[in-house]
Enzyme design. Structure first.
Site, PDB file in Angstrom:
ATOM      1  N   HIS A 207      -0.284  -7.137  -2.062  1.00  0.00           N
ATOM      2  CA  HIS A 207       0.472  -6.950  -0.775  1.00  0.00           C
ATOM      3  C   HIS A 207       0.379  -8.156  -0.152  1.00  0.00           C
ATOM      4  CE1 HIS A 207       1.748  -5.729   3.195  1.00  0.00           C
ATOM      5  NE2 HIS A 207       2.148  -4.639   2.637  1.00  0.00           N
TER       6      HIS A 207
ATOM      7  N   ASP B 203       2.282   2.539  -1.975  1.00  0.00           N
ATOM      8  CA  ASP B 203       2.957   3.045  -3.000  1.00  0.00           C
ATOM      9  C   ASP B 203       2.220   3.446  -4.111  1.00  0.00           C
ATOM     10  OD1 ASP B 203       5.105   0.608  -2.140  1.00  0.00           O
ATOM     11  OD2 ASP B 203       5.678   2.538  -1.982  1.00  0.00           O
TER      12      ASP B 203
ATOM     13  N   HIS C 299       9.308  -3.756  -3.205  1.00  0.00           N
ATOM     14  CA  HIS C 299       9.215  -3.422  -1.915  1.00  0.00           C
ATOM     15  C   HIS C 299       9.093  -1.766  -2.074  1.00  0.00           C
ATOM     16  CE1 HIS C 299       9.353  -3.064   2.318  1.00  0.00           C
ATOM     17  NE2 HIS C 299      10.715  -3.409   2.745  1.00  0.00           N
TER      18      HIS C 299
HETATM   19  C1  SDX Z   1       5.509  -2.541   0.113  1.00  0.00           C
HETATM   20  O1  SDX Z   1       5.688  -6.135   3.431  1.00  0.00           O
HETATM   21  C2  SDX Z   1       5.359  -5.131   3.457  1.00  0.00           C
HETATM   22  O2  SDX Z   1       4.630  -4.676   4.598  1.00  0.00           O
HETATM   23  C3  SDX Z   1       5.670  -3.880   2.401  1.00  0.00           C
HETATM   24  C4  SDX Z   1       5.180  -2.699   2.616  1.00  0.00           C
HETATM   25  C5  SDX Z   1       5.969  -1.863   3.693  1.00  0.00           C
HETATM   26  O3  SDX Z   1       5.354  -0.861   4.146  1.00  0.00           O
HETATM   27  O4  SDX Z   1       6.933  -2.225   4.449  1.00  0.00           O
HETATM   28  O5  SDX Z   1       3.818  -2.469   2.695  1.00  0.00           O
HETATM   29  C6  SDX Z   1       5.745  -1.703   1.329  1.00  0.00           C
HETATM   30  O6  SDX Z   1       6.573  -3.065  -0.169  1.00  0.00           O
HETATM   31  C7  SDX Z   1       4.306  -2.753  -0.551  1.00  0.00           C
HETATM   32  C8  SDX Z   1       4.279  -3.304  -1.726  1.00  0.00           C
HETATM   33  C9  SDX Z   1       4.922  -2.626  -2.977  1.00  0.00           C
HETATM   34  N1  SDX Z   1       5.265  -3.227  -4.228  1.00  0.00           N
HETATM   35  C10 SDX Z   1       4.369  -3.268  -5.370  1.00  0.00           C
HETATM   36  O7  SDX Z   1       3.545  -2.670  -5.213  1.00  0.00           O
HETATM   37  C11 SDX Z   1       4.844  -4.229  -6.375  1.00  0.00           C
HETATM   38  C12 SDX Z   1       3.533  -4.927  -7.061  1.00  0.00           C
HETATM   39  N2  SDX Z   1       3.047  -5.822  -5.990  1.00  0.00           N
HETATM   40  C13 SDX Z   1       3.414  -7.489  -6.179  1.00  0.00           C
HETATM   41  O8  SDX Z   1       4.955  -7.357  -6.455  1.00  0.00           O
HETATM   42  C14 SDX Z   1       3.390  -8.259  -4.875  1.00  0.00           C
HETATM   43  O9  SDX Z   1       1.848  -7.827  -4.935  1.00  0.00           O
HETATM   44  C15 SDX Z   1       3.916  -8.417  -3.505  1.00  0.00           C
HETATM   45  C16 SDX Z   1       5.380  -8.407  -4.070  1.00  0.00           C
HETATM   46  C17 SDX Z   1       3.575  -6.865  -2.906  1.00  0.00           C
HETATM   47  C18 SDX Z   1       3.508  -9.224  -2.892  1.00  0.00           C
HETATM   48  O10 SDX Z   1       3.713 -10.295  -3.424  1.00  0.00           O
HETATM   49  P1  SDX Z   1       3.232 -11.965  -2.685  1.00  0.00           P
HETATM   50  O11 SDX Z   1       2.684 -11.699  -1.343  1.00  0.00           O
HETATM   51  O12 SDX Z   1       4.599 -12.718  -2.916  1.00  0.00           O
HETATM   52  O13 SDX Z   1       2.074 -12.289  -3.482  1.00  0.00           O
HETATM   53  P2  SDX Z   1       2.303 -13.135  -5.229  1.00  0.00           P
HETATM   54  O14 SDX Z   1       3.218 -12.562  -5.682  1.00  0.00           O
HETATM   55  O15 SDX Z   1       2.449 -14.532  -4.673  1.00  0.00           O
HETATM   56  O16 SDX Z   1       0.897 -12.673  -5.808  1.00  0.00           O
HETATM   57  C19 SDX Z   1      -0.336 -13.495  -5.315  1.00  0.00           C
HETATM   58  C20 SDX Z   1      -0.815 -13.862  -6.824  1.00  0.00           C
HETATM   59  C21 SDX Z   1       0.129 -14.039  -7.729  1.00  0.00           C
HETATM   60  O17 SDX Z   1      -0.868 -14.750  -8.971  1.00  0.00           O
HETATM   61  P3  SDX Z   1      -1.224 -16.425  -9.015  1.00  0.00           P
HETATM   62  O18 SDX Z   1       0.506 -16.975  -9.020  1.00  0.00           O
HETATM   63  O19 SDX Z   1      -1.737 -16.589  -7.617  1.00  0.00           O
HETATM   64  O20 SDX Z   1      -1.629 -16.646 -10.242  1.00  0.00           O
HETATM   65  O21 SDX Z   1      -1.240 -12.293  -7.176  1.00  0.00           O
HETATM   66  C22 SDX Z   1      -0.539 -12.007  -8.275  1.00  0.00           C
HETATM   67  C23 SDX Z   1       0.671 -12.956  -8.437  1.00  0.00           C
HETATM   68  O22 SDX Z   1       1.078 -12.897  -9.792  1.00  0.00           O
HETATM   69  N3  SDX Z   1      -0.020 -10.606  -8.096  1.00  0.00           N
HETATM   70  C24 SDX Z   1      -0.134  -9.731  -9.067  1.00  0.00           C
HETATM   71  C25 SDX Z   1       0.359  -8.640  -8.317  1.00  0.00           C
HETATM   72  N4  SDX Z   1       0.369  -9.027  -7.394  1.00  0.00           N
HETATM   73  C26 SDX Z   1       0.324 -10.082  -7.042  1.00  0.00           C
HETATM   74  N5  SDX Z   1      -0.487  -9.701 -10.432  1.00  0.00           N
HETATM   75  C27 SDX Z   1      -0.327  -8.318 -11.072  1.00  0.00           C
HETATM   76  N6  SDX Z   1      -0.041  -7.539 -10.556  1.00  0.00           N
HETATM   77  C28 SDX Z   1       0.388  -7.423  -9.217  1.00  0.00           C
HETATM   78  N7  SDX Z   1       0.934  -6.225  -8.774  1.00  0.00           N
END
Ligand code: SDX
Length: 427
Positions: free
Chosen positions: A306, A364, A265
């Site tokens: 996201h 971010d 997050h």
């Molecule tokens: C913020 O919610 C909000 O609005 C938050 C925010 C706000 O203003 O409040 O926008 C701020 O928190 C932005 C996000 C910051 N976090 C990151 O940058 C950390 C990296 N991102 C991931 O951890 C992830 O993308 C999330 C947590 C942001 C979202 O995760 P989800 O929605 O649970 O999606 P998921 O993890 O299920 O991903 C779907 C697929 C998966 O692969 P499969 O299982 O389908 O094979 O995408 C992959 C994930 O492994 N994936 C990534 C990835 N993000 C998702 N793979 C590699 N690198 C990534 N960053």
């Protein structure tokens, strides 16, 4: 709300009719509140398909990459508004008139100081404590100082608490930084605007009061706007859940700060810089892209992906433009981390794994590069996010409390032991 219906047919049972509710824009929702009568619950870990509340504050269209605050696009607010005007809009629902803006700014300015005794709280922390640990503690402790505005059922108290929090977060954030530096904490100044005041409290000392660069102050203000609110994200949902028990606003915001801290997050901005340092050079990008794709490797590309945006995060686009402006203004022409970040984005966005999963840079990805150029240490990045998001948290808290609400209390799917007795004659 429309009178559409959904039917749920559970084998061997009469169909259950559920109302379908329609918002102003965005997806319909199926109202499952009557489902308890069937003796069943919905099951949705991570709330992937769950709307937790009705709200009028912020709308996100993840497919189109649209972000609206009270209907106004984030791009317009970032370019034409300022953070305190955006705060007024989020808190009150409409843009302020000139007089309302002047009154709001004056109120905030006259609440930027914290109780002098609050300084002693810092002394309980090690100087090398993570600033977010200090923010959780100090903000939660504010309720010990403001007994006059803790009645959450009193709209006036809610208003006073909201003003105090928006006004004092920059002061507390800067105090956290000064404490880590072993420098004297700086008092706020009423002759500076919100962002200038924050940079003054961060970087000036009693020995030397330097003028604040208007370009850096404007960039800081824009970063505050871009982080102000984002619908029902994890930390805002935490604030709503804490608020639903009747907890005081300072405790609720401290809970939001704690939830924001996670690297998935708000902690991602700090993690992006650490990731860029770990990648080190463009020649290593492919190796890290492979790690991000490897299911057996916990590494994720920080600043990418996201829950809602399946297109570009509009804030990332504005942030990238701001990045170019600030680095240009500072005469930083070949920032290695920016070069690396741009190359990483370019490569990731052509990779099928990222394209198939709609993984784009989020808010971010570029923010840390600007904050670093402004001179803010990486450990303070999430503190800046918490500072800016406080108005969003408190707007949602006010919105929930201004109408009927119930304490948040989800149920579960229990898969543990059935009832069993303790063994007889135990030692
Ligand atoms: C913020 O919610 C909000 O609005 C938050 C925010 C706000 O203003 O409040 O926008 C701020 O928190 C932005 C996000 C910051 N976090 C990151 O940058 C950390 C990296 N991102 C991931 O951890 C992830 O993308 C999330 C947590 C942001 C979202 O995760 P989800 O929605 O649970 O999606 P998921 O993890 O299920 O991903 C779907 C697929 C998966 O692969 P499969 O299982 O389908 O094979 O995408 C992959 C994930 O492994 N994936 C990534 C990835 N993000 C998702 N793979 C590699 N690198 C990534 N960053």
């Amino acid at each position: 709300m429309a009178d559409k219906k959904a039917q749920l047919i559970i084998e061997g049972n009469a169909p259950v009719e559920l109302p379908v509710l329609t918002g102003t824009v965005g997806p319909d929702v199926i109202d499952v509140r009557s489902l308890t009568a069937t003796g069943r619950f919905t099951f949705d870990p991570g709330f992937m398909s769950t709307a937790s509340c009705e709200s009028k504050i912020t709308y996100i269209d993840g497919d189109q990459g649209i972000l609206l605050h009270r209907g106004y696009p984030i791009e317009q607010l970032a370019e034409q508004s300022d953070y305190l005007e955006t705060c007024y809009l989020l808190l009150n629902g409409e843009l302020p008139s000139k007089e309302e803006k002047a009154q709001f700014v004056s109120t905030i300015k006259n609440h930027t100081m914290v109780h002098e005794q609050l300084k002693t709280f810092f002394n309980g922390f090690r100087r090398d404590a993570h600033p977010m640990a200090i923010m959780c503690g100090v903000v939660g402790a504010l309720s010990a100082f403001y007994h006059d505005s803790l009645d959450i059922n009193n709209p006036q108290h809610r208003e006073v608490s909201a003003m105090r929090l928006v006004a004092k977060m920059p002061t507390i954030a800067a105090m956290t930084y000064k404490y880590s530096m072993g420098q004297p904490m700086m008092y706020p100044r009423n002759d500076l605007n919100y962002a200038e005041n924050f940079l003054h409290m961060m970087f000036n000392t009693p020995c030397e009061i330097k003028p604040i660069s208007p370009v850096l102050a404007k960039a800081m203000d824009k970063i505050f706007i871009l982080h102000a609110d984002h619908e029902q994200n994890a930390s805002t949902s935490t604030v709503r859940l804490a608020g639903s028990s009747g907890a005081n606003p300072f405790a609720c915001i401290a809970a939001g700060i704690a939830a924001l801290w996670g690297p998935a997050h708000g902690g991602a901005n700090e993690a992006v810089l650490a990731m860029l340092d770990e990648i080190g050079d463009v020649s290593n990008i492919d190796k890290f892209i492979a790690k991000a794709k490897d299911k057996n490797d916990p590494f994720k590309l920080m600043g990418f992906g996201h829950r809602v945006y399946k297109n570009r995060d509009p804030r990332a686009t504005v942030m990238k433009q701001t990045c170019d402006e600030v680095l240009g203004e500072l005469g930083i022409t070949n920032d290695p981390q920016l070069e690396l970040a741009m190359r990483l984005e370019e490569i990731a966005l052509t990779d099928p794994y990222f394209k198939e999963r709609n993984l784009y840079p989020n808010v971010d990805f570029y923010s840390g590069i600007i904050l670093k150029a402004i001179g803010i240490p990486t450990s303070m990045f999430t503190v800046i996010f918490a500072l800016a998001r406080t108005v969003g948290w408190i707007s949602h808290w006010k919105e929930m409390l201004s109408g009927p609400y119930k304490i948040g209390r989800p149920r579960q799917l229990y898969t543990g032991y059935e009832q069993r007795d303790l063994p007889a004659n135990r030692d």
